[in-house]
Design an enzyme around this catalytic site. Structure first.
Site, short mmCIF file in Angstrom:
data_model
loop_
_atom_site.label_atom_id
_atom_site.label_comp_id
_atom_site.label_asym_id
_atom_site.label_seq_id
_atom_site.Cartn_x
_atom_site.Cartn_y
_atom_site.Cartn_z
N TYR A 15 0.81 -1.23 0.00
CA TYR A 15 0.00 0.00 0.00
C TYR A 15 0.84 1.27 0.00
O TYR A 15 0.31 2.37 -0.18
CB TYR A 15 -0.91 0.03 1.24
N HIS A 20 -4.21 6.23 -1.43
CA HIS A 20 -4.82 6.25 -0.10
C HIS A 20 -3.79 6.55 0.99
O HIS A 20 -4.17 6.86 2.12
CB HIS A 20 -5.48 4.89 0.17
N PHE A 66 -4.69 0.00 9.89
CA PHE A 66 -5.43 0.03 8.64
C PHE A 66 -6.42 1.19 8.69
O PHE A 66 -6.92 1.57 9.75
CB PHE A 66 -6.11 -1.30 8.29
N ASN A 68 -9.51 1.91 7.96
CA ASN A 68 -10.89 1.91 8.45
C ASN A 68 -11.03 1.97 9.96
O ASN A 68 -12.12 2.23 10.46
CB ASN A 68 -11.63 0.67 7.93
N ASN A 114 -13.37 6.53 4.96
CA ASN A 114 -13.52 5.61 6.09
C ASN A 114 -12.57 5.90 7.25
O ASN A 114 -12.89 5.62 8.41
CB ASN A 114 -13.37 4.17 5.62
#
Length: 204
Positions: A15, A20, A66, A68, A114
């Protein structure tokens, strides 16, 4: 004044370079700028740096929970050190802003992000600052998740890095609580918005 700077993203090499993770890119740049290295602190579910500027303690936080569930990390540190929500700034990727532009905002909706959604829930309020780093929109809502979890083009990555560098210039104002000055520094340093291509009339 801002006492806690947070950068949002997802942990893991897969990632690291995705849109993001623009918040991670910013907090890493701030860590370098302040010479305050981030180190793992399991108590706050992330990487943390603590430094003193002008006699005041400042925290940097990179949640490793993470995206969320980022609020778990933010709330843990903010509550333990009695940092009020309006003393928190969260840097995050923003679909509704083009790459190369960045906006400072206080409060308001999470707009479907989120990471912000969970911070809202964990802090019990939306009254905190956001640094909205433009990553652009794919143009189709169904493609949003795929878009933010992919790497930007080289051109867009350079534009995002440039806006991150510009936003760092507002940090002294943010630390001093001069939020209007910080907003002006961030918003007036934007590159001109690209003009749409001119329509050419067909030849007879």
């Amino acid at each position: 004044m801002i006492k806690l700077f947070v950068g949002l993203g997802n942990p893991g090499a897969e990632y690291e370079a995705t849109r993001h993770n623009a918040g991670f890119w910013w907090i890493d740049a701030l860590s370098r700028e302040l010479q305050a290295p981030l180190t793992l602190d399991k108590s706050y579910h992330g990487q943390v740096a603590r430094t003193t500027l002008n006699g005041k303690t400042v925290w940097l936080l990179k949640p490793l929970t993470f995206m969320n569930v980022s609020g778990k990390s933010v709330a843990a540190l903010a509550r333990f050190f009695k940092i009020a929500p309006d003393e928190v700034l969260v840097a995050h990727d923003e679909l509704d802003i083009v790459p190369g532009q960045v906006k400072l905002k206080f409060g308001g909706s999470h707009a479907g992000h989120n990471g912000l959604r969970d911070i809202h829930a964990q802090l019990g309020t939306d009254d905190y600052w956001r640094l909205r780093i433009g990553v652009g929109h794919p143009g189709v809502k169904a493609e949003v998740i795929n878009w933010v979890l992919k790497k930007p083009s080289q051109e867009h990555r350079v534009a995002i890095e440039e806006c991150i560098d510009r936003a760092l210039k507002a940090v002294p104002a943010l630390l001093a609580g001069e939020m209007e000055k910080a907003t002006m520094l961030i918003h007036t340093s934007q590159p001109p918005r690209p003009k749409p291509p001119r329509r050419t009339e067909p030849e007879d």
